[in-house]
Design a protein around this motif. Structure first.
Motif, PDB file in Angstrom:
ATOM      1  N   ASP A   6       0.870  -1.186   0.000  1.00  0.00           N
ATOM      2  CA  ASP A   6       0.000   0.000   0.000  1.00  0.00           C
ATOM      3  C   ASP A   6       0.905   1.232   0.000  1.00  0.00           C
ATOM      4  O   ASP A   6       1.391   1.647   1.055  1.00  0.00           O
ATOM      5  CB  ASP A   6      -0.842  -0.053   1.290  1.00  0.00           C
ATOM      6  CG  ASP A   6      -1.980   0.953   1.305  1.00  0.00           C
ATOM      7  OD1 ASP A   6      -2.458   1.329   0.221  1.00  0.00           O
ATOM      8  OD2 ASP A   6      -2.397   1.343   2.414  1.00  0.00           O
ATOM      9  N   THR A  26      -1.613  -1.389  -3.960  1.00  0.00           N
ATOM     10  CA  THR A  26      -2.698  -0.404  -3.962  1.00  0.00           C
ATOM     11  C   THR A  26      -2.081   0.983  -3.807  1.00  0.00           C
ATOM     12  O   THR A  26      -1.152   1.176  -3.024  1.00  0.00           O
ATOM     13  CB  THR A  26      -3.689  -0.637  -2.802  1.00  0.00           C
ATOM     14  OG1 THR A  26      -2.966  -0.754  -1.568  1.00  0.00           O
ATOM     15  CG2 THR A  26      -4.505  -1.896  -3.001  1.00  0.00           C
ATOM     16  N   ASN A  28      -3.508   5.258  -3.609  1.00  0.00           N
ATOM     17  CA  ASN A  28      -4.710   6.085  -3.488  1.00  0.00           C
ATOM     18  C   ASN A  28      -4.295   7.535  -3.735  1.00  0.00           C
ATOM     19  O   ASN A  28      -3.085   7.830  -3.790  1.00  0.00           O
ATOM     20  CB  ASN A  28      -5.438   5.872  -2.149  1.00  0.00           C
ATOM     21  CG  ASN A  28      -4.645   6.324  -0.944  1.00  0.00           C
ATOM     22  OD1 ASN A  28      -3.905   7.311  -1.007  1.00  0.00           O
ATOM     23  ND2 ASN A  28      -4.799   5.629   0.168  1.00  0.00           N
ATOM     24  N   LYS A  83      -9.781   1.559  -8.803  1.00  0.00           N
ATOM     25  CA  LYS A  83     -10.229   1.688  -7.416  1.00  0.00           C
ATOM     26  C   LYS A  83     -11.355   2.705  -7.385  1.00  0.00           C
ATOM     27  O   LYS A  83     -11.200   3.850  -7.835  1.00  0.00           O
ATOM     28  CB  LYS A  83      -9.065   2.154  -6.552  1.00  0.00           C
ATOM     29  CG  LYS A  83      -9.183   1.808  -5.096  1.00  0.00           C
ATOM     30  CD  LYS A  83      -7.918   2.283  -4.408  1.00  0.00           C
ATOM     31  CE  LYS A  83      -7.762   1.695  -3.047  1.00  0.00           C
ATOM     32  NZ  LYS A  83      -6.738   2.408  -2.283  1.00  0.00           N
ATOM     33  N   PHE A 129     -11.344  -0.975   5.633  1.00  0.00           N
ATOM     34  CA  PHE A 129     -10.271  -0.169   6.235  1.00  0.00           C
ATOM     35  C   PHE A 129     -10.200  -0.404   7.741  1.00  0.00           C
ATOM     36  O   PHE A 129     -10.947   0.190   8.512  1.00  0.00           O
ATOM     37  CB  PHE A 129     -10.558   1.311   5.978  1.00  0.00           C
ATOM     38  CG  PHE A 129     -10.144   1.815   4.622  1.00  0.00           C
ATOM     39  CD1 PHE A 129     -10.326   1.058   3.478  1.00  0.00           C
ATOM     40  CD2 PHE A 129      -9.591   3.075   4.491  1.00  0.00           C
ATOM     41  CE1 PHE A 129      -9.955   1.531   2.237  1.00  0.00           C
ATOM     42  CE2 PHE A 129      -9.218   3.567   3.258  1.00  0.00           C
ATOM     43  CZ  PHE A 129      -9.390   2.794   2.123  1.00  0.00           C
ATOM     44  N   ARG A 132      -8.825   2.820  10.063  1.00  0.00           N
ATOM     45  CA  ARG A 132      -9.761   3.953  10.180  1.00  0.00           C
ATOM     46  C   ARG A 132     -10.963   3.593  11.051  1.00  0.00           C
ATOM     47  O   ARG A 132     -11.570   4.473  11.666  1.00  0.00           O
ATOM     48  CB  ARG A 132     -10.193   4.437   8.793  1.00  0.00           C
ATOM     49  CG  ARG A 132      -9.021   5.033   8.020  1.00  0.00           C
ATOM     50  CD  ARG A 132      -9.434   5.809   6.804  1.00  0.00           C
ATOM     51  NE  ARG A 132      -8.290   6.017   5.921  1.00  0.00           N
ATOM     52  CZ  ARG A 132      -8.290   6.751   4.839  1.00  0.00           C
ATOM     53  NH1 ARG A 132      -9.402   7.375   4.468  1.00  0.00           N
ATOM     54  NH2 ARG A 132      -7.199   6.875   4.089  1.00  0.00           N
ATOM     55  N   ALA A 163      -7.516  -3.433   4.390  1.00  0.00           N
ATOM     56  CA  ALA A 163      -6.743  -2.223   4.080  1.00  0.00           C
ATOM     57  C   ALA A 163      -6.612  -1.377   5.335  1.00  0.00           C
ATOM     58  O   ALA A 163      -7.113  -1.742   6.403  1.00  0.00           O
ATOM     59  CB  ALA A 163      -7.417  -1.445   2.961  1.00  0.00           C
ATOM     60  N   SER A 164      -5.919  -0.242   5.182  1.00  0.00           N
ATOM     61  CA  SER A 164      -5.664   0.641   6.330  1.00  0.00           C
ATOM     62  C   SER A 164      -5.029  -0.162   7.465  1.00  0.00           C
ATOM     63  O   SER A 164      -5.423  -0.075   8.616  1.00  0.00           O
ATOM     64  CB  SER A 164      -6.976   1.316   6.776  1.00  0.00           C
ATOM     65  OG  SER A 164      -6.742   2.306   7.730  1.00  0.00           O
ATOM     66  N   ARG A 166      -2.325  -0.827  10.035  1.00  0.00           N
ATOM     67  CA  ARG A 166      -1.443   0.114  10.756  1.00  0.00           C
ATOM     68  C   ARG A 166      -0.342  -0.573  11.560  1.00  0.00           C
ATOM     69  O   ARG A 166       0.615   0.065  11.957  1.00  0.00           O
ATOM     70  CB  ARG A 166      -2.287   0.964  11.706  1.00  0.00           C
ATOM     71  CG  ARG A 166      -3.385   1.775  11.040  1.00  0.00           C
ATOM     72  CD  ARG A 166      -2.864   3.065  10.437  1.00  0.00           C
ATOM     73  NE  ARG A 166      -3.902   3.748   9.676  1.00  0.00           N
ATOM     74  CZ  ARG A 166      -4.892   4.451  10.215  1.00  0.00           C
ATOM     75  NH1 ARG A 166      -4.968   4.581  11.525  1.00  0.00           N
ATOM     76  NH2 ARG A 166      -5.782   5.040   9.428  1.00  0.00           N
ATOM     77  N   THR A 183      -3.425  -5.302   2.190  1.00  0.00           N
ATOM     78  CA  THR A 183      -2.513  -4.350   1.564  1.00  0.00           C
ATOM     79  C   THR A 183      -1.771  -3.611   2.666  1.00  0.00           C
ATOM     80  O   THR A 183      -2.386  -3.060   3.577  1.00  0.00           O
ATOM     81  CB  THR A 183      -3.231  -3.426   0.557  1.00  0.00           C
ATOM     82  OG1 THR A 183      -2.219  -2.715  -0.159  1.00  0.00           O
ATOM     83  CG2 THR A 183      -4.220  -2.467   1.189  1.00  0.00           C
TER      84      THR A 183
HETATM   85  C1  E4P Z   1      -5.697   1.057   0.549  1.00  0.00           C
HETATM   86  O1  E4P Z   1      -6.259   0.653  -0.411  1.00  0.00           O
HETATM   87  C2  E4P Z   1      -6.121   2.242   1.341  1.00  0.00           C
HETATM   88  O2  E4P Z   1      -6.198   3.344   0.520  1.00  0.00           O
HETATM   89  C3  E4P Z   1      -5.188   2.465   2.488  1.00  0.00           C
HETATM   90  O3  E4P Z   1      -4.891   1.214   3.075  1.00  0.00           O
HETATM   91  C4  E4P Z   1      -5.690   3.456   3.490  1.00  0.00           C
HETATM   92  O4  E4P Z   1      -4.863   3.450   4.618  1.00  0.00           O
HETATM   93  P1  E4P Z   1      -4.906   4.594   5.732  1.00  0.00           P
HETATM   94  O5  E4P Z   1      -6.214   4.536   6.437  1.00  0.00           O
HETATM   95  O6  E4P Z   1      -3.749   4.283   6.623  1.00  0.00           O
HETATM   96  O7  E4P Z   1      -4.732   5.911   4.997  1.00  0.00           O
END
Ligand code: E4P
Length: 228
Positions: A6, A26, A28, A83, A129, A132, A163-164, A166, A183
């Motif tokens: 990512d 990925t 963004n 996406k 995500f 988030r 995703a997201s 951390r 990702t």
């Molecule tokens: C992946 O596709 C997302 O855009 C990404 O994992 C978002 O991550 P974040 O919440 O850390 O910005």
């Protein structure tokens, strides 16, 4: 669980792809906005490096614009996955793009109901995500589990993409729940490497081997003979 990276940074993809662990990437708009250079060039370089699905995001507010952007983005590289942000316009665009043969990663999915709609519109990947959700004190593991259950129960073809991410614990949760893909930012890939017993064990092996200098000469000779 397959691993995507990512990022919008080509140097990060070069580094982690060399480990042999990546099957996609990925990006963004936020990640690409941090980088120098033309986004198309970056996306092409990343797609070549990972040799697998590489998400490039549309930004139009309406389905017509998303479809036009998605069709154009697809032409950047055979691995480009469009996406599309979740919402009514995104669902319309997802249906049109997937009917046209595109791979679509529906992003900004935060609930099982949203995942069900995304998958029903034909999304190839449904991106939940985790970070988030945690940020707003919602249990991301529970939501991800519900998303996996809902999509499996309907026998939908969409792949669940965590995703997201951390921290490494998110990875353990996503893999344990049977997510198809996670990702992962480069920082988390580095964190996943670490264990004090690995560092300690490697140092001990090195020390013991060096205590027998003739072993080093023997192995060097073996390698030289093998190379002919
Ligand atoms: C992946 O596709 C997302 O855009 C990404 O994992 C978002 O991550 P974040 O919440 O850390 O910005």
């Amino acid at each position: 669980m397959e691993l995507f990276i990512d990022t919008g940074a080509v140097s990060e993809v070069e580094e982690i792809a060399a480990w042999g662990v990546l099957s996609g990437a990925t990006t963004n708009p936020s990640l690409l906005a941090k980088e120098d250079g033309e986004p198309g060039d970056i996306i092409r370089k990343i797609a070549n490096l990972v040799n697998g699905p590489t998400s490039a995001e549309v930004v139009s507010p309406d389905a017509e614009g998303m479809i036009a952007e998605g069709q154009a983005l697809r032409k950047l590289h055979e691995h480009v996955t469009v996406k599309v942000p979740f919402g009514p316009e995104g669902l319309k665009a997802t249906r049109a793009l997937t009917d046209d043969g595109a791979m679509v990663n529906m992003t900004l999915v935060f609930s099982p109901n949203q995942a069900l709609l995304a998958a029903s519109a034909g999304a190839t990947f449904v991106s939940c995500f985790m970070g988030r959700l945690d940020d707003i004190s919602v249990d991301s593991a529970k939501v991800l589990e519900e998303i996996c259950d809902v999509l499996r129960a309907r026998d939908l073809d969409s792949k669940v993409l965590a995703a997201s991410i951390r921290h490494p614990e998110h990875m353990v949760v996503a893999a344990s729940l049977g997510c198809d893909i996670a990702t992962v930012p480069a920082k988390v890939f580095h964190q996943m490497l670490n264990h004090p017993l690995t560092t300690e064990g490697a140092a001990k092996f090195e020390e013991d081997w060096k205590s027998r200098p003739e072993f080093g000469e023997w192995l060097g000779g073996l390698v030289a003979a093998d190379k002919g």
